[in-house]
Design an enzyme around this catalytic site. Structure first.
Site, short mmCIF file in Angstrom:
data_model
loop_
_atom_site.label_atom_id
_atom_site.label_comp_id
_atom_site.label_asym_id
_atom_site.label_seq_id
_atom_site.Cartn_x
_atom_site.Cartn_y
_atom_site.Cartn_z
N ARG A 163 0.80 -1.24 0.11
CA ARG A 163 -0.06 0.11 0.07
C ARG A 163 1.01 1.24 0.06
O ARG A 163 0.55 2.24 0.64
CB ARG A 163 -0.99 -0.02 1.18
CG ARG A 163 -1.94 -1.02 1.16
CD ARG A 163 -2.75 -0.88 -0.14
NE ARG A 163 -3.67 -2.36 0.19
CZ ARG A 163 -3.04 -3.26 -0.67
NH1 ARG A 163 -2.03 -3.25 -1.30
NH2 ARG A 163 -3.75 -4.42 -0.71
N SER A 209 -11.01 -0.67 2.93
CA SER A 209 -10.32 -0.89 4.38
C SER A 209 -9.92 0.41 4.86
O SER A 209 -9.18 1.00 4.01
CB SER A 209 -8.98 -1.96 4.08
OG SER A 209 -9.59 -3.08 3.50
N GLU A 228 -5.63 3.81 6.11
CA GLU A 228 -5.24 3.70 4.78
C GLU A 228 -5.76 4.77 3.51
O GLU A 228 -4.74 5.08 2.74
CB GLU A 228 -5.89 2.40 4.22
CG GLU A 228 -5.39 1.97 2.79
CD GLU A 228 -5.96 0.82 2.02
OE1 GLU A 228 -6.08 -0.45 2.80
OE2 GLU A 228 -6.74 0.88 1.05
C1 FAD Z 1 -15.68 -0.19 -1.38
C2 FAD Z 1 -14.32 -0.22 -1.57
C3 FAD Z 1 -13.32 -1.22 -1.88
C4 FAD Z 1 -12.02 -0.98 -1.77
N1 FAD Z 1 -11.11 -2.19 -2.17
C5 FAD Z 1 -9.82 -1.91 -2.20
C6 FAD Z 1 -9.22 -3.10 -2.50
O1 FAD Z 1 -9.47 -4.24 -2.39
N2 FAD Z 1 -7.65 -2.82 -2.61
C7 FAD Z 1 -7.20 -1.70 -2.40
O2 FAD Z 1 -5.77 -1.38 -2.70
N3 FAD Z 1 -7.83 -0.51 -2.35
C8 FAD Z 1 -9.23 -0.45 -2.26
N4 FAD Z 1 -9.93 0.44 -2.16
C9 FAD Z 1 -9.57 1.89 -2.12
C10 FAD Z 1 -9.79 2.62 -3.34
O3 FAD Z 1 -10.69 2.06 -4.29
C11 FAD Z 1 -8.33 2.44 -4.14
O4 FAD Z 1 -7.36 3.01 -3.37
C12 FAD Z 1 -8.37 3.36 -5.48
O5 FAD Z 1 -7.27 2.94 -6.22
C13 FAD Z 1 -8.65 4.79 -5.51
O6 FAD Z 1 -8.89 5.11 -6.65
P1 FAD Z 1 -9.71 6.53 -6.78
O7 FAD Z 1 -9.49 7.02 -8.21
O8 FAD Z 1 -11.02 6.69 -6.17
O9 FAD Z 1 -8.69 7.63 -5.75
P2 FAD Z 1 -9.34 8.86 -5.14
O10 FAD Z 1 -9.88 8.62 -3.76
O11 FAD Z 1 -9.91 9.78 -6.29
O12 FAD Z 1 -7.67 9.61 -4.80
C14 FAD Z 1 -7.06 8.92 -3.67
C15 FAD Z 1 -5.59 9.71 -3.72
O13 FAD Z 1 -4.98 9.38 -4.73
C16 FAD Z 1 -4.45 10.88 -5.55
N5 FAD Z 1 -4.95 10.51 -6.77
C17 FAD Z 1 -5.78 10.00 -7.61
N6 FAD Z 1 -5.55 10.14 -9.05
C18 FAD Z 1 -4.63 10.61 -9.15
C19 FAD Z 1 -3.65 10.86 -10.13
N7 FAD Z 1 -3.91 10.57 -11.40
N8 FAD Z 1 -2.33 11.42 -9.96
C20 FAD Z 1 -2.06 11.81 -8.67
N9 FAD Z 1 -2.91 11.52 -7.66
C21 FAD Z 1 -3.93 11.02 -7.67
C22 FAD Z 1 -5.87 11.64 -4.77
O14 FAD Z 1 -5.15 13.18 -4.96
C23 FAD Z 1 -5.96 11.29 -3.51
O15 FAD Z 1 -4.84 11.81 -2.49
C24 FAD Z 1 -11.52 0.32 -1.91
C25 FAD Z 1 -12.51 1.50 -1.80
C26 FAD Z 1 -13.78 1.10 -1.45
C27 FAD Z 1 -14.81 2.39 -1.40
#
Ligand code: FAD
Length: 375
Positions: free
Chosen positions: A185, A272, A367
Site C-alpha cells: 500500500r 479498508s 489507509e
Molecule cells: C468499497 C471499496 C473497496 C475498496 N477495495 C480496495 C481493495 O481491495 N484494495 C485496495 O488497494 N484499495 C481498495 N479500495 C480503495 C480505493 O478504491 C483504491 O485506493 C483506488 O485506487 C482509489 O482510486 P480513486 O480514483 O478513487 O482515488 P481517489 O480517492 O480519487 O484519490 C485518492 C488519492 O490519490 C490521489 N490521486 C488520484 N488520482 C491521482 C492521479 N492521477 N495522480 C496523482 N494523484 C492521484 C488523490 O489526490 C488522493 O490523494 C476500496 C475502496 C472502496 C470504497
C-alpha cells in the site's frame, strides 16, 4: 459542488473550483494553472480512497473523467519480436525493465479510466495479472499511488511504467516499475509530497497514464489467497479460468460490502480503513497464538487489522453516534450510515484505534488519504 458528491464516503466540504479533465493534456493544463496561481490542488479520480474534511476546499479540484475510449496503447509482442509487435511500432526500450523482450501484451491507459473497465478489458483480451483486482472502485491513475492490491494480487506485479506530471520540475517524467518504490500500500508517488508552500491534497507527481505488461492466457495468475482458492475449488498456487476468478472475487467482495452499491450503506466507505500492521518479530510474538501472521520479509510479520479490531471488542455495526459505524459486513470498513460529518467519522476511527491500542499496544494506521482531517 461538494467533495461529498465525489467521494464514496459521501463526506467532504464545498469545492471552490472544479475542473474536469479527460486527457493527459487537460490534466497538465489544469494542474499547471492551479500551481501557477499558488492554489491548493486536489487531483481526484473516483474519490474512493479519500477522507475529506467538511470544511470548504479552498483551491482547485481536478476531477479525472473516463473518456470511455480504447486504451492509449494496446499491443501484443512475441518473444524476440523485432520491435513492431502486431505491426504497431513500439520502441523495445520502452518495455524495460519488466521484460525487454515482452512476450506478452502491453496496454497503456489514461489515468482517468475507470479501474474496473481496465480489468474487464484485460480479461476479455486474455491479458493475465489483474483479474483478482476486479471490483475495486476508482481510477487507473490512482492504482500505482498505494499499489492497489487484493486477494493476493498487487498492481506492482504488472505495471511497467507510470507517466507523470512533475509539479516541481514542471515536466513530464516517466517512472519504470523499478523506480516506483512499490511496497505494501505504498509507492514513491504516495511518499513524495509537493514541497510548495501551499498545503496540498495531491503529491508532487500527478499520474497521467499507466502502462501494464501482461502475459497472455485464458488462465489466471496463480491464486495466492486461500479464501479465493476455496471459492474456486483449486489449491493455493494453482490457476483458474480468468472469468471464473473475476466472478468469485466479485461474489466475495459483495458479501463484504466491498463492491459499490448506492443503496447499501455498508459500501459508503473508503474500503479498508486501516492497513494491516507490519510488526517486528518480538511484537508479533506478543500477539495471541491464533492471531494471523504472514511473512512480510526482513524478519517482519504482517498481522490482520480486521482480526485486531474484531478481537478488541468491536463488533460489526459498532457505532459512535448514529451516523458513522463499522460496516455490518466487514470490521475493517468504516461507513457513513447517512448524513455523517467528517467529525463523526474521525470519532469512530479514533475509537477503533484507541481500543486496539489499549488491547494489543498496536497503532492502526489509516489507509485512505486524509484531507484536512487529523488521524
Ligand atoms: C468499497 C471499496 C473497496 C475498496 N477495495 C480496495 C481493495 O481491495 N484494495 C485496495 O488497494 N484499495 C481498495 N479500495 C480503495 C480505493 O478504491 C483504491 O485506493 C483506488 O485506487 C482509489 O482510486 P480513486 O480514483 O478513487 O482515488 P481517489 O480517492 O480519487 O484519490 C485518492 C488519492 O490519490 C490521489 N490521486 C488520484 N488520482 C491521482 C492521479 N492521477 N495522480 C496523482 N494523484 C492521484 C488523490 O489526490 C488522493 O490523494 C476500496 C475502496 C472502496 C470504497
Amino acid at each position: 459542488m461538494r467533495l461529498s458528491d465525489l467521494t464514496t464516503l459521501r463526506i467532504g466540504g464545498e469545492i471552490e473550483k472544479l475542473v474536469e479533465a479527460r486527457s493527459a493534456d487537460e490534466v497538465i493544463e489544469a494542474v499547471a494553472a492551479a500551481d501557477d496561481a499558488g492554489e491548493q490542488l486536489l487531483v481526484l479520480g473516483g474519490g474512493s480512497n479519500l477522507v475529506a474534511s467538511d470544511a470548504p476546499f479552498r483551491g482547485t479540484v481536478v476531477l479525472l473523467r473516463d473518456p470511455e475510449e480504447p486504451p492509449l496503447l494496446d499491443a501484443t509482442c512475441e518473444v524476440g519480436a523485432s520491435g513492431e509487435p502486431d505491426g504497431i511500432p513500439v520502441d523495445p526500450a520502452e518495455l524495460t525493465p519488466l521484460d525487454p523482450t515482452c512476450g506478452g501484451a502491453i496496454v497503456e491507459y489514461f489515468a482517468g479510466v475507470n479501474w474496473d473497465r481496465a480489468v474487464r478489458y484485460a480479461i476479455a483480451r486474455e491479458m493475465v495479472g489483474i483479474e483478482a483486482l476486479s471490483g475495486i472502485p476508482g481510477s487507473v491513475g490512482a492504482t500505482p499511488i498505494q499499489n492497489v492490491g487484493a486477494y493476493g494480487q498487487e498492481v506492482s506485479a504488472t505495471i511497467s511504467r507510470v507517466r507523470t506530471w512533475d509539479r516541481e520540475e514542471r515536466a513530464v517524467r516517466t517512472f519504470f516499475a523499478a523506480d516506483c518504490g512499490f511496497a505494501y500500500r505504498d509507492s514513491v508517488f504516495k511518499r513524495t509530497r509537493h514541497s510548495g508552500a501551499v498545503p496540498s491534497g495531491t503529491g508532487r507527481y500527478v499520474v497521467l497514464s499507466v502502462t501494464f505488461q501482461h502475459t497472455i492466457g485464458s488462465l489466471s495468475a496463480p491464486i495466492r489467497y486461500a479464501q479465493l482458492a476455496d471459492a474456486l475449488g483449486v489449491e493455493v498456487g494453482q490457476r483458474a479460468p480468468m472469468a471464473e476468478v473475476r466472478e468469485a472475487v466479485l461474489r466475495i467482495r459483495a458479501s463484504k460490502g466491498m463492491v459499490l452499491d448506492p443503496r447499501d450503506h455498508d459500501t459508503w466507505s473508503a474500503g479498508s480503513f486501516f492497513t494491516n500492521p507490519i510488526l517486528a518479530a518480538q511484537e508479533a510474538a506478543a500477539l495471541p497464538a491464533d492471531a494471523p501472521r504472514f511473512d512480510a520479509g526482513q524478519g517482519r510479520v504482517k498481522t490482520s487489522a480486521a482480526w485486531l479490531i474484531s478481537h478488541s471488542g468491536i463488533e460489526r455495526g459498532h457505532a459512535v453516534g448514529e451516523r458513522a459505524a463499522v460496516s455490518s459486513k466487514h470490521s475493517l470498513a468504516l461507513t457513513n450510515r447517512g448524513g455523517a460529518s467528517s467529525d463523526d467519522l474521525v470519532a469512530l476511527a479514533r475509537d477503533v484505534q484507541s481500543r486496539v491500542q489499549e488491547r494489543y499496544g498496536i497503532r492502526l494506521e489509516p489507509e485512505p488519504v486524509r484531507l484536512g482531517v487529523d488521524l
